[in-house]
Design a protein around this motif. Structure first.
Motif, PDB file in Angstrom:
ATOM      1  N   MET A 185       7.597  12.161   5.572  1.00  0.00           N
ATOM      2  CA  MET A 185       6.819  12.495   4.299  1.00  0.00           C
ATOM      3  C   MET A 185       5.455  11.584   4.388  1.00  0.00           C
ATOM      4  N   ILE A 186       4.251  12.471   4.257  1.00  0.00           N
ATOM      5  CA  ILE A 186       3.090  11.325   3.983  1.00  0.00           C
ATOM      6  C   ILE A 186       2.760  11.164   2.492  1.00  0.00           C
ATOM      7  N   LEU A 187       2.603   9.962   2.357  1.00  0.00           N
ATOM      8  CA  LEU A 187       2.533   9.503   0.832  1.00  0.00           C
ATOM      9  C   LEU A 187       1.153   9.064   0.494  1.00  0.00           C
ATOM     10  N   ASP A 188       0.598   9.289  -0.525  1.00  0.00           N
ATOM     11  CA  ASP A 188      -0.636   8.793  -1.204  1.00  0.00           C
ATOM     12  C   ASP A 188      -0.501   7.295  -1.236  1.00  0.00           C
ATOM     13  N   ALA A 189      -1.436   6.398  -1.044  1.00  0.00           N
ATOM     14  CA  ALA A 189      -1.267   4.905  -1.036  1.00  0.00           C
ATOM     15  C   ALA A 189      -2.749   4.512  -1.402  1.00  0.00           C
ATOM     16  N   SER A 190      -2.770   3.260  -1.867  1.00  0.00           N
ATOM     17  CA  SER A 190      -4.076   2.550  -2.621  1.00  0.00           C
ATOM     18  C   SER A 190      -4.485   1.705  -1.508  1.00  0.00           C
ATOM     19  N   LEU A 191      -5.579   1.537  -1.023  1.00  0.00           N
ATOM     20  CA  LEU A 191      -5.973   0.520   0.151  1.00  0.00           C
ATOM     21  C   LEU A 191      -6.601  -0.581  -0.575  1.00  0.00           C
ATOM     22  N   ASP A 192      -6.286  -1.938  -0.051  1.00  0.00           N
ATOM     23  CA  ASP A 192      -6.958  -3.068  -0.446  1.00  0.00           C
ATOM     24  C   ASP A 192      -7.858  -3.589   0.958  1.00  0.00           C
ATOM     25  N   THR A 193      -8.899  -4.294   0.717  1.00  0.00           N
ATOM     26  CA  THR A 193      -9.553  -4.615   1.746  1.00  0.00           C
ATOM     27  C   THR A 193      -8.882  -5.389   2.529  1.00  0.00           C
ATOM     28  N   SER A 194      -8.049  -6.579   2.073  1.00  0.00           N
ATOM     29  CA  SER A 194      -7.157  -7.053   3.081  1.00  0.00           C
ATOM     30  C   SER A 194      -6.271  -6.469   4.208  1.00  0.00           C
ATOM     31  N   PHE A 195      -5.851  -5.387   3.699  1.00  0.00           N
ATOM     32  CA  PHE A 195      -5.239  -4.769   4.524  1.00  0.00           C
ATOM     33  C   PHE A 195      -5.894  -4.051   5.633  1.00  0.00           C
ATOM     34  N   TRP A 196      -6.939  -3.279   5.036  1.00  0.00           N
ATOM     35  CA  TRP A 196      -7.840  -2.736   6.079  1.00  0.00           C
ATOM     36  C   TRP A 196      -8.642  -3.504   7.178  1.00  0.00           C
ATOM     37  N   ASN A 197      -8.932  -4.636   6.849  1.00  0.00           N
ATOM     38  CA  ASN A 197      -9.510  -5.565   7.659  1.00  0.00           C
ATOM     39  C   ASN A 197      -8.643  -6.200   8.779  1.00  0.00           C
ATOM     40  N   ARG A 214      -1.938   9.109   2.866  1.00  0.00           N
ATOM     41  CA  ARG A 214      -2.964   9.704   2.505  1.00  0.00           C
ATOM     42  C   ARG A 214      -3.785   8.504   1.857  1.00  0.00           C
ATOM     43  N   VAL A 215      -4.788   7.817   2.385  1.00  0.00           N
ATOM     44  CA  VAL A 215      -5.346   6.604   2.101  1.00  0.00           C
ATOM     45  C   VAL A 215      -6.537   7.024   1.032  1.00  0.00           C
ATOM     46  N   HIS A 216      -6.298   6.239  -0.214  1.00  0.00           N
ATOM     47  CA  HIS A 216      -7.184   6.182  -1.004  1.00  0.00           C
ATOM     48  C   HIS A 216      -7.700   4.746  -1.299  1.00  0.00           C
ATOM     49  N   TYR A 217      -9.229   4.818  -1.494  1.00  0.00           N
ATOM     50  CA  TYR A 217      -9.827   3.434  -1.689  1.00  0.00           C
ATOM     51  C   TYR A 217     -10.599   3.517  -2.926  1.00  0.00           C
ATOM     52  N   CYS A 218     -10.909   2.430  -3.654  1.00  0.00           N
ATOM     53  CA  CYS A 218     -11.969   2.160  -4.577  1.00  0.00           C
ATOM     54  C   CYS A 218     -13.004   1.854  -4.394  1.00  0.00           C
ATOM     55  N   ASP A 230       4.609  -5.610   7.656  1.00  0.00           N
ATOM     56  CA  ASP A 230       5.500  -4.420   7.302  1.00  0.00           C
ATOM     57  C   ASP A 230       4.903  -3.234   8.113  1.00  0.00           C
ATOM     58  N   PHE A 231       3.831  -2.902   8.032  1.00  0.00           N
ATOM     59  CA  PHE A 231       3.544  -1.536   8.804  1.00  0.00           C
ATOM     60  C   PHE A 231       3.781  -1.830  10.382  1.00  0.00           C
ATOM     61  N   CYS A 232       3.583  -2.948  11.066  1.00  0.00           N
ATOM     62  CA  CYS A 232       4.136  -3.166  12.342  1.00  0.00           C
ATOM     63  C   CYS A 232       5.229  -2.659  12.511  1.00  0.00           C
ATOM     64  N   VAL A 233       6.190  -3.265  11.461  1.00  0.00           N
ATOM     65  CA  VAL A 233       7.830  -2.838  11.796  1.00  0.00           C
ATOM     66  C   VAL A 233       8.011  -1.362  11.213  1.00  0.00           C
ATOM     67  N   MET A 234       7.185  -0.761  10.594  1.00  0.00           N
ATOM     68  CA  MET A 234       7.228   0.807  10.171  1.00  0.00           C
ATOM     69  C   MET A 234       6.867   1.448  11.668  1.00  0.00           C
ATOM     70  N   LEU A 235       5.815   1.084  12.387  1.00  0.00           N
ATOM     71  CA  LEU A 235       5.380   1.619  13.467  1.00  0.00           C
ATOM     72  C   LEU A 235       6.584   1.671  14.580  1.00  0.00           C
ATOM     73  N   PHE A 236       6.988   0.747  14.750  1.00  0.00           N
ATOM     74  CA  PHE A 236       8.233   0.549  15.709  1.00  0.00           C
ATOM     75  C   PHE A 236       9.362   1.219  15.334  1.00  0.00           C
ATOM     76  N   VAL A 237       9.712   1.306  13.992  1.00  0.00           N
ATOM     77  CA  VAL A 237      11.021   1.801  13.531  1.00  0.00           C
ATOM     78  C   VAL A 237      10.725   3.396  13.800  1.00  0.00           C
ATOM     79  N   SER A 238       9.772   3.898  13.684  1.00  0.00           N
ATOM     80  CA  SER A 238       9.321   5.306  13.679  1.00  0.00           C
ATOM     81  C   SER A 238       8.984   5.721  15.031  1.00  0.00           C
TER      82      SER A 238
END
Length: 168
Positions: free
Chosen positions: A1-13, A29-33, A120-128
């Protein structure tokens, strides 16, 4: 399932720097301000033609529709402007917050916002099954200079548990 998420600069960089930002779109589905975009696109075209790699990648994904601009109706007025707006958007919409700065991340969690940091996202990538254990460990190592040790240690524990579970 793809979730909507709010993006912060620190994560993107950080995700861009280690090369895992393109994987985001398999999960979110990545949303940014506008405030976050302003922090990512840090150069003024009137002053210089330089475009940093994370900014170029952001522009490519924005142009092809994988990054969507969404503004909250209020700001948190905590930490930097990017964190304030990204956190407010996640809170208002009930979306996960993609953030890598530990203090704003901890604050967001006190508001019951689900947070995903780059480790955490690195772990998600491995688990998936998207990346190998060695790749996940390599990404975590590359994050060492720019990510809080507590976030890295937690991800390393989760990664080892996931690897043990997959092996046995």
């Amino acid at each position: 399932m793809i979730l909507d998420a709010s993006l912060d600069t620190s994560f993107w960089n950080r995700a861009s720097a280690i090369g895992i930002a393109p994987y985001l779109f398999h999960f979110f589905r990545v949303h940014y301000c506008a405030a976050v975009k302003g922090e990512i696109i840090t150069t003024d075209p009137k002053e210089t033609a330089l475009i940093y790699p994370q900014a170029m990648l952001f522009r490519v994904f924005e142009e092809d529709g994988r990054l969507m601009q969404t503004e909250p109706s209020f700001s948190m007025n905590r930490f930097g402007v990017g964190e304030a707006f990204a956190t407010a958007l996640a809170f208002e919409k009930g979306w996960p917050l993609l953030i890598n700065d530990s203090r704003p991340l901890q604050f967001a969690r006190t508001l019951n916002i689900s947070c995903v940091c780059v480790p955490d996202f690195c772990v998600m990538l491995f688990v998936s099954g998207r990346i190998t254990l060695a790749a996940a460990q390599g990404y975590l190592k590359r994050l060492t200079p720019t990510t809080a040790q507590s976030l890295l240690e937690q991800a390393e524990r989760m990664l080892l548990l996931a690897a043990d579970s997959a092996a046995g």
